[in-house]
Enzyme design. Structure first.
Site, PDB file in Angstrom:
ATOM      1  N   GLU A 167      22.513   4.147  31.584  1.00 59.08           N
ATOM      2  CA  GLU A 167      22.968   4.589  32.803  1.00 59.08           C
ATOM      3  C   GLU A 167      24.544   4.178  33.102  1.00 59.08           C
ATOM      4  O   GLU A 167      24.436   3.344  34.172  1.00 59.08           O
ATOM      5  CB  GLU A 167      21.998   4.109  34.029  1.00 59.08           C
ATOM      6  CG  GLU A 167      20.655   4.847  33.718  1.00 59.08           C
ATOM      7  CD  GLU A 167      19.745   4.040  34.923  1.00 59.08           C
ATOM      8  OE1 GLU A 167      20.367   3.322  35.700  1.00 59.08           O
ATOM      9  OE2 GLU A 167      18.860   4.595  34.938  1.00 59.08           O
ATOM     10  N   GLU A 355      13.363   6.530  30.584  1.00 60.39           N
ATOM     11  CA  GLU A 355      12.691   5.382  31.615  1.00 60.39           C
ATOM     12  C   GLU A 355      12.115   6.133  32.619  1.00 60.39           C
ATOM     13  O   GLU A 355      12.513   7.442  33.155  1.00 60.39           O
ATOM     14  CB  GLU A 355      13.990   4.518  32.421  1.00 60.39           C
ATOM     15  CG  GLU A 355      14.192   3.375  31.439  1.00 60.39           C
ATOM     16  CD  GLU A 355      15.365   2.590  32.530  1.00 60.39           C
ATOM     17  OE1 GLU A 355      15.260   2.486  33.661  1.00 60.39           O
ATOM     18  OE2 GLU A 355      16.230   1.841  31.776  1.00 60.39           O
TER      19      GLU A 355
HETATM   20  C1  FCB Z   1      16.951   1.803  36.062  1.00 55.20           C
HETATM   21  C2  FCB Z   1      17.432   0.703  35.159  1.00 55.20           C
HETATM   22  C3  FCB Z   1      16.581  -0.213  34.858  1.00 55.20           C
HETATM   23  C4  FCB Z   1      15.667  -0.693  35.962  1.00 55.20           C
HETATM   24  C5  FCB Z   1      14.988   0.615  36.689  1.00 55.20           C
HETATM   25  C6  FCB Z   1      14.087   0.385  37.884  1.00 55.20           C
HETATM   26  O1  FCB Z   1      18.245   2.414  36.700  1.00 55.20           O
HETATM   27  O2  FCB Z   1      18.139   1.047  34.131  1.00 55.20           O
HETATM   28  O3  FCB Z   1      17.259  -1.591  34.439  1.00 55.20           O
HETATM   29  O4  FCB Z   1      16.140  -1.463  37.001  1.00 55.20           O
HETATM   30  O5  FCB Z   1      15.976   1.171  37.002  1.00 55.20           O
END
Ligand code: FCB
Length: 450
Positions: A167, A355
């Protein structure tokens, strides 16, 4: 509705994800140098204070944690390597003891039948590089590529799946938000300059890793895919949405896909032009094997005030009722929408959901059990949304639950609990599998769950 692993295909990867700084602790052990997040913690920028430096003690609990993952039934473990743990202040030399920790992690995964998925960088930049200008310094492109190449050379014999960067948009947010100490001038401009250098760095690292890794190994990267809601907007609202999405999503995907920056679509991007040198647009392109989708919820946008005739998004007014601890609204359909919208993008040959997860204020009940029904609901509805996209033929190869255990949620410290395993900070970091862990375990070990 029943969720079945068979609906996602035989080769689908089922994993959990974490990041070095959030879980490891041991922030100055065995020669590790400070990262920007250690430094931010020391300067009181992280809620709860210095305990953040202990992470969730994962550095000292490697076998215990991997045993829990194996029992859960996952086939992959996504983790990141701490740049200052293995490469000191940013340019080496290699720190053997730090490297050995990741050797044990990689080997520990493999011996349990779990594929290690390695993220080269998940935000814990060496503080020394930050003091040199961080991502605003063009020379960091070479520093990052050299670090990535080192990892490929050292772990490429065992790690087959790689993600270059976690990210980059969020890193811009940290810079614009002034989380780290800075004396470097106006922050929005610095964030844009950093964006360009991160785009260059990802592609250059990708090329160096490709040359260093054995044939057939996969290189992807990850991006925030936060589309604006409502998804069916038209007219001025739609235009305002695109102004924002072009900055938050397309400005990373387009350069990677060889399309340059979407300057026409977003006024926010125009100041970036001054940092783009001849040949840069070609240098930002890289042929990723997969694009990592990080999705927690949409960006709700309701009204569109006008400034100088241009639409300016107003982010007030959330669409969804459920919010996670970090105030992210929840909208499972957003995942289907993202995959539909970007399925033909040249940077997105195939997708992996790198994620997805729910942050809650979980607590241990009197009987010692942690009942996290919302997290189960979140996982079920997002997996359904993912299956809908796959039923349309969109190529998705895996799903990673964020996170395997509670950890330090950046500036929120211990407050945002995202784990499927509870970490009892009051009882020496004791691990307690939550109901969501059992839910995934049933899905992954029996093939289905209600
Ligand atoms: C994302 C991050 C990860 C975590 C989640 C909740 O943006 O990549 O490290 O903090 O959010």
């Amino acid at each position: 509705m029943t969720i079945r692993t068979a609906d996602f295909g035989e080769d689908f990867t089922w994993g959990v994800a974490s990041a070095a700084w959030q879980v490891e602790g041991a922030w100055n052990t065995d020669g590790k140098r400070p990262s920007v997040w250690d430094e931010a913690t020391l300067r009181g920028r992280v809620r709860g204070g210095l305990v953040a430096l202990e992470g969730s003690d994962a550095f000292y609990r490697l076998d215990e944690d991997l045993d829990l993952l194996q029992a859960m039934g996952v086939t992959a473990n996504r983790f990141s390597v701490s740049w200052p743990r293995v490469y000191g202040d940013g340019r080496g030399p290699w720190i053997d003891k730090g490297g050995e920790y990741y050797d044990r992690l990689v080997d520990g995964c493999l011996s349990r039948g779990i594929e290690p998925w390695l993220t080269v960088h998940h935000w814990d930049l060496p503080q020394a590089l930050w003091l040199e200008g961080g991502w605003t310094r063009r020379g960091i492109v070479e520093d990052f590529a050299a670090f990535a190449e080192q990892l490929a050379l050292r772990f490429g014999d065992r790690v087959k799946n790689w993600m270059v960067f976690n990210e980059p948009l969020s890193v811009m947010g940290h810079i614009a938000g002034g989380i780290f100490e800075d004396r470097l001038g106006p922050r929005p401009l610095k964030a844009l300059q950093s964006m360009h250098h991160m785009n260059l760095a990802c592609a250059e690292a990708g090329r160096r890793m490709r040359a260093a890794l054995p044939e057939g190994h996969k290189i992807g990267t990850t991006n925030v895919f936060t589309l604006c809601a409502p998804f069916d907007a038209t007219g001025r609202l739609k235009k305002a949405q695109r102004t924002l999405e072009a900055l938050t999503v397309d400005a990373f995907l387009d350069p990677a896909g060889g399309l340059g920056y979407p300057f026409e679509e977003s006024v926010f991007l125009r100041p970036l032009k001054r940092y783009v040198q001849d040949g840069d647009l070609e240098a930002c392109a890289f042929d990723y094997d997969f694009m990592g989708v990080q999705y927690y919820g949409p960006t709700p946008m309701k009204s569109v005030p006008l400034v100088g005739g241009l639409p300016v998004p107003s982010l007030r007014g959330a669409e969804a009722n459920v919010k996670s601890t970090t105030s992210i609204p929840v909208e499972p359909k957003g995942l289907t929408e993202i995959l539909r919208r970007y399925q033909h993008h040249p940077a997105c040959k195939r997708f992996v959901i790198t994620e997805s997860g729910f942050g809650g204020f979980d607590r241990k009940d009197r009987d010692g059990r942690v009942r996290d029904d919302l997290r189960v609901w979140y996982a079920r509805t997002h997996l359904e949304a993912l299956r809908d996209a796959m039923d349309e033929g969109i190529p998705v190869d895996g799903f990673f639950q964020w996170s395997y255990a509670d950890n330090i949620e950046w500036i929120f410290g211990r407050e945002g609990r995202y784990g499927v395993i509870f970490v009892d900070y009051d009882d020496d970091f004791r691990r307690i599998p939550k109901d969501s862990y059992r839910w995934f375990q049933q899905l992954l070990t029996t093939g289905e769950v209600d």
